[in-house]
Design a protein around this motif. Structure first.
Motif, PDB file in Angstrom:
ATOM      1  N   ILE A   1       0.815  -1.216   0.000  1.00 51.98           N
ATOM      2  CA  ILE A   1       0.000   0.000   0.000  1.00 51.98           C
ATOM      3  C   ILE A   1       0.848   1.265   0.000  1.00 51.98           C
ATOM      4  O   ILE A   1       0.512   2.253  -0.659  1.00 51.98           O
ATOM      5  CB  ILE A   1      -0.987  -0.005   1.191  1.00 51.98           C
ATOM      6  CG1 ILE A   1      -1.995   1.140   1.054  1.00 51.98           C
ATOM      7  CG2 ILE A   1      -0.255   0.020   2.523  1.00 51.98           C
ATOM      8  CD1 ILE A   1      -3.163   1.028   2.014  1.00 51.98           C
ATOM      9  N   CYS A   2       1.969   1.248   0.696  1.00 47.58           N
ATOM     10  CA  CYS A   2       2.848   2.420   0.701  1.00 47.58           C
ATOM     11  C   CYS A   2       3.394   2.681  -0.698  1.00 47.58           C
ATOM     12  O   CYS A   2       3.446   3.819  -1.162  1.00 47.58           O
ATOM     13  CB  CYS A   2       3.986   2.200   1.697  1.00 47.58           C
ATOM     14  SG  CYS A   2       5.132   3.589   1.844  1.00 47.58           S
ATOM     15  N   GLY A   3       3.788   1.604  -1.393  1.00 42.41           N
ATOM     16  CA  GLY A   3       4.296   1.742  -2.748  1.00 42.41           C
ATOM     17  C   GLY A   3       3.230   2.122  -3.745  1.00 42.41           C
ATOM     18  O   GLY A   3       3.450   2.959  -4.626  1.00 42.41           O
ATOM     19  N   SER A   4       2.048   1.519  -3.634  1.00 45.84           N
ATOM     20  CA  SER A   4       0.951   1.855  -4.544  1.00 45.84           C
ATOM     21  C   SER A   4       0.586   3.328  -4.437  1.00 45.84           C
ATOM     22  O   SER A   4       0.416   4.026  -5.443  1.00 45.84           O
ATOM     23  CB  SER A   4      -0.277   0.996  -4.238  1.00 45.84           C
ATOM     24  OG  SER A   4      -0.195  -0.255  -4.879  1.00 45.84           O
ATOM     25  N   ALA A   5       0.470   3.808  -3.201  1.00 43.58           N
ATOM     26  CA  ALA A   5       0.098   5.208  -3.001  1.00 43.58           C
ATOM     27  C   ALA A   5       1.200   6.148  -3.478  1.00 43.58           C
ATOM     28  O   ALA A   5       0.931   7.174  -4.121  1.00 43.58           O
ATOM     29  CB  ALA A   5      -0.213   5.458  -1.522  1.00 43.58           C
ATOM     30  N   GLY A   6       2.447   5.814  -3.180  1.00 41.96           N
ATOM     31  CA  GLY A   6       3.559   6.654  -3.624  1.00 41.96           C
ATOM     32  C   GLY A   6       3.698   6.682  -5.128  1.00 41.96           C
ATOM     33  O   GLY A   6       3.909   7.747  -5.734  1.00 41.96           O
ATOM     34  N   ASN A   7       3.548   5.529  -5.764  1.00 42.06           N
ATOM     35  CA  ASN A   7       3.648   5.468  -7.221  1.00 42.06           C
ATOM     36  C   ASN A   7       2.513   6.230  -7.893  1.00 42.06           C
ATOM     37  O   ASN A   7       2.710   6.905  -8.914  1.00 42.06           O
ATOM     38  CB  ASN A   7       3.651   4.016  -7.691  1.00 42.06           C
ATOM     39  CG  ASN A   7       4.933   3.289  -7.347  1.00 42.06           C
ATOM     40  OD1 ASN A   7       5.882   3.883  -6.839  1.00 42.06           O
ATOM     41  ND2 ASN A   7       4.958   1.992  -7.589  1.00 42.06           N
ATOM     42  N   ALA A   8       1.312   6.124  -7.327  1.00 44.04           N
ATOM     43  CA  ALA A   8       0.180   6.865  -7.889  1.00 44.04           C
ATOM     44  C   ALA A   8       0.437   8.372  -7.815  1.00 44.04           C
ATOM     45  O   ALA A   8       0.100   9.121  -8.747  1.00 44.04           O
ATOM     46  CB  ALA A   8      -1.102   6.504  -7.152  1.00 44.04           C
ATOM     47  N   ALA A   9       1.031   8.811  -6.710  1.00 49.19           N
ATOM     48  CA  ALA A   9       1.371  10.228  -6.585  1.00 49.19           C
ATOM     49  C   ALA A   9       2.379  10.646  -7.652  1.00 49.19           C
ATOM     50  O   ALA A   9       2.249  11.720  -8.267  1.00 49.19           O
ATOM     51  CB  ALA A   9       1.928  10.516  -5.189  1.00 49.19           C
ATOM     52  N   LEU A  10       3.379   9.806  -7.906  1.00 50.77           N
ATOM     53  CA  LEU A  10       4.383  10.138  -8.915  1.00 50.77           C
ATOM     54  C   LEU A  10       3.815  10.072 -10.328  1.00 50.77           C
ATOM     55  O   LEU A  10       4.261  10.802 -11.216  1.00 50.77           O
ATOM     56  CB  LEU A  10       5.590   9.207  -8.779  1.00 50.77           C
ATOM     57  CG  LEU A  10       6.475   9.467  -7.569  1.00 50.77           C
ATOM     58  CD1 LEU A  10       7.551   8.390  -7.441  1.00 50.77           C
ATOM     59  CD2 LEU A  10       7.129  10.851  -7.644  1.00 50.77           C
ATOM     60  N   MET A  11       2.830   9.218 -10.548  1.00 53.91           N
ATOM     61  CA  MET A  11       2.159   9.210 -11.847  1.00 53.91           C
ATOM     62  C   MET A  11       1.449  10.538 -12.080  1.00 53.91           C
ATOM     63  O   MET A  11       1.543  11.127 -13.168  1.00 53.91           O
ATOM     64  CB  MET A  11       1.162   8.053 -11.911  1.00 53.91           C
ATOM     65  CG  MET A  11       1.793   6.682 -11.999  1.00 53.91           C
ATOM     66  SD  MET A  11       0.580   5.333 -11.869  1.00 53.91           S
ATOM     67  CE  MET A  11      -0.387   5.615 -13.375  1.00 53.91           C
ATOM     68  N   ALA A  12       0.754  11.022 -11.059  1.00 56.73           N
ATOM     69  CA  ALA A  12       0.068  12.310 -11.186  1.00 56.73           C
ATOM     70  C   ALA A  12       1.073  13.438 -11.375  1.00 56.73           C
ATOM     71  O   ALA A  12       0.864  14.345 -12.197  1.00 56.73           O
ATOM     72  CB  ALA A  12      -0.791  12.565  -9.941  1.00 56.73           C
ATOM     73  N   PHE A  13       2.153  13.389 -10.643  1.00 59.00           N
ATOM     74  CA  PHE A  13       3.219  14.394 -10.764  1.00 59.00           C
ATOM     75  C   PHE A  13       3.773  14.425 -12.186  1.00 59.00           C
ATOM     76  O   PHE A  13       3.939  15.489 -12.793  1.00 59.00           O
ATOM     77  CB  PHE A  13       4.320  14.075  -9.752  1.00 59.00           C
ATOM     78  CG  PHE A  13       5.566  14.899  -9.879  1.00 59.00           C
ATOM     79  CD1 PHE A  13       5.569  16.234  -9.513  1.00 59.00           C
ATOM     80  CD2 PHE A  13       6.744  14.334 -10.345  1.00 59.00           C
ATOM     81  CE1 PHE A  13       6.728  17.000  -9.624  1.00 59.00           C
ATOM     82  CE2 PHE A  13       7.904  15.087 -10.456  1.00 59.00           C
ATOM     83  CZ  PHE A  13       7.898  16.428 -10.091  1.00 59.00           C
ATOM     84  N   THR A  14       4.048  13.250 -12.740  1.00 59.01           N
ATOM     85  CA  THR A  14       4.613  13.143 -14.089  1.00 59.01           C
ATOM     86  C   THR A  14       3.654  13.679 -15.135  1.00 59.01           C
ATOM     87  O   THR A  14       4.039  14.446 -16.031  1.00 59.01           O
ATOM     88  CB  THR A  14       4.955  11.671 -14.390  1.00 59.01           C
ATOM     89  OG1 THR A  14       5.928  11.206 -13.442  1.00 59.01           O
ATOM     90  CG2 THR A  14       5.494  11.506 -15.806  1.00 59.01           C
ATOM     91  N   ARG A  15       2.389  13.313 -15.034  1.00 56.17           N
ATOM     92  CA  ARG A  15       1.409  13.755 -16.028  1.00 56.17           C
ATOM     93  C   ARG A  15       1.147  15.256 -15.916  1.00 56.17           C
ATOM     94  O   ARG A  15       1.035  15.952 -16.935  1.00 56.17           O
ATOM     95  CB  ARG A  15       0.112  12.969 -15.853  1.00 56.17           C
ATOM     96  CG  ARG A  15       0.228  11.524 -16.320  1.00 56.17           C
ATOM     97  CD  ARG A  15      -1.098  10.789 -16.202  1.00 56.17           C
ATOM     98  NE  ARG A  15      -1.019   9.473 -16.850  1.00 56.17           N
ATOM     99  CZ  ARG A  15      -1.429   8.345 -16.299  1.00 56.17           C
ATOM    100  NH1 ARG A  15      -1.956   8.357 -15.076  1.00 56.17           N
ATOM    101  NH2 ARG A  15      -1.329   7.206 -16.941  1.00 56.17           N
ATOM    102  N   ALA A  16       1.048  15.750 -14.689  1.00 52.35           N
ATOM    103  CA  ALA A  16       0.772  17.176 -14.512  1.00 52.35           C
ATOM    104  C   ALA A  16       1.929  18.028 -15.019  1.00 52.35           C
ATOM    105  O   ALA A  16       1.735  19.006 -15.748  1.00 52.35           O
ATOM    106  CB  ALA A  16       0.500  17.476 -13.032  1.00 52.35           C
ATOM    107  N   LEU A  17       3.154  17.651 -14.656  1.00 50.12           N
ATOM    108  CA  LEU A  17       4.311  18.434 -15.084  1.00 50.12           C
ATOM    109  C   LEU A  17       4.555  18.266 -16.580  1.00 50.12           C
ATOM    110  O   LEU A  17       4.800  19.246 -17.301  1.00 50.12           O
ATOM    111  CB  LEU A  17       5.551  18.005 -14.289  1.00 50.12           C
ATOM    112  CG  LEU A  17       6.823  18.818 -14.520  1.00 50.12           C
ATOM    113  CD1 LEU A  17       6.596  20.289 -14.161  1.00 50.12           C
ATOM    114  CD2 LEU A  17       7.981  18.238 -13.701  1.00 50.12           C
ATOM    115  N   GLY A  18       4.466  17.030 -17.065  1.00 55.48           N
ATOM    116  CA  GLY A  18       4.717  16.770 -18.485  1.00 55.48           C
ATOM    117  C   GLY A  18       3.650  17.324 -19.397  1.00 55.48           C
ATOM    118  O   GLY A  18       3.884  17.508 -20.600  1.00 55.48           O
TER     119      GLY A  18
END
Length: 255
Positions: free
Chosen positions: A148-165
């Motif tokens: 769960i820690c990894g799933s939540a962290g990865n989901a946050a980085l997916m949003a970060f990548t899409r928003a910035l990119g």
């Protein structure tokens, strides 16, 4: 296919082993110059020495802990002229973990990516452009309560990548992500051995867990590294704000 990466300068974090080391191999074969960063100095130096000799490139190292802001700032300064950043460092544990362990994990995998990107993005913008590749993880889209820690962290980085990119091309910067599924790294094997010891009482039976994977195996680290090199190249020059899943179809419904 020539990726036109010869002479490009690439910073790879978490580069001492696994996907990071495989990415270093891929970029070195294309003639790119490397700045390899990790916490493990001996492994990092050995990799840099080998790639320098094999491919006649420049390969330097930086021993850093991306949980520390002073190390992030120092690495960014060392990387002032890079063309490509590969965010790859991370070691989020599985299972149920307490708040301290959760925060410790995110300081490296989540805030480590974000804080280094903030520095590097500003430098790339000032010099006229660049590429940022985030190695995230398929657990960010196929959620796993046991991770769960990894799933939540990865989901946050997916949003970060899409928003910035989604806006970065206005600064001539591309930001992309890769979501690997199971990859045959040392960490993957260690996790499976622990699971086999707990379930079977015999860690040597860990390969039994791989039989149900697509093609009966995890991905090779180099399969991820090669995609990183392609996405960082001008062959992918119209690609930004997207995430490529490399898990053999698991997230798409592999049974």
């Amino acid at each position: 296919m020539d990726l036109h990466l010869r002479g490009k300068r690439v910073l790879i974090t978490g580069a001492s082993k696994g996907i990071g080391a495989a990415a270093a191999e891929a970029f070195a074969e294309e003639g790119a110059h490397l700045l390899l960063a990790a916490r493990s100095g001996d492994q990092l130096k050995a990799l840099a020495d080998r790639l320098r000799a094999a491919h006649q490139i420049d390969a330097t190292t930086s021993i850093v802990d991306l949980r520390k802001e002073e190390d992030v700032a120092r690495l960014a300064k060392e990387a002032a002229h890079i063309d490509v950043l590969v965010n790859n460092a991370g070691d989020i544990p599985g299972g149920s973990i307490d708040e301290a362990a959760w925060r410790h994990a995110w300081e490296l995998k989540v805030f480590g990516y974000i804080n280094l990107t903030r520095h590097i993005y500003a430098q790339m913008k000032a010099k006229g452009g660049g590429v940022i590749v985030n190695d995230i993880g398929a657990a960010g889209e196929k959620f796993d309560a046991n991770y769960i820690c990894g799933s939540a962290g990865n989901a946050a980085l997916m949003a970060f990548t899409r928003a910035l990119g989604g806006k970065s091309l206005a600064d001539n910067i591309r930001v992309v992500g890769i979501n690997p599924g199971p990859v045959g790294t040392d960490r993957h094997v260690t996790l499976l051995k622990t699971r086999a010891k707990h379930q079977f009482g015999d860690e040597s039976r860990y390969k039994e867990f791989q039989k149900s994977l697509p093609l009966g195996r995890p991905a090779h680290a180099r399969e991820i590294g090669d995609l990183m090199a392609f996405l960082a190249s001008d062959r992918a020059g119209y690609t930004s704000g997207v995430i490529y899943t490399v898990d053999g179809g698991i997230s798409a419904g592999w049974s």
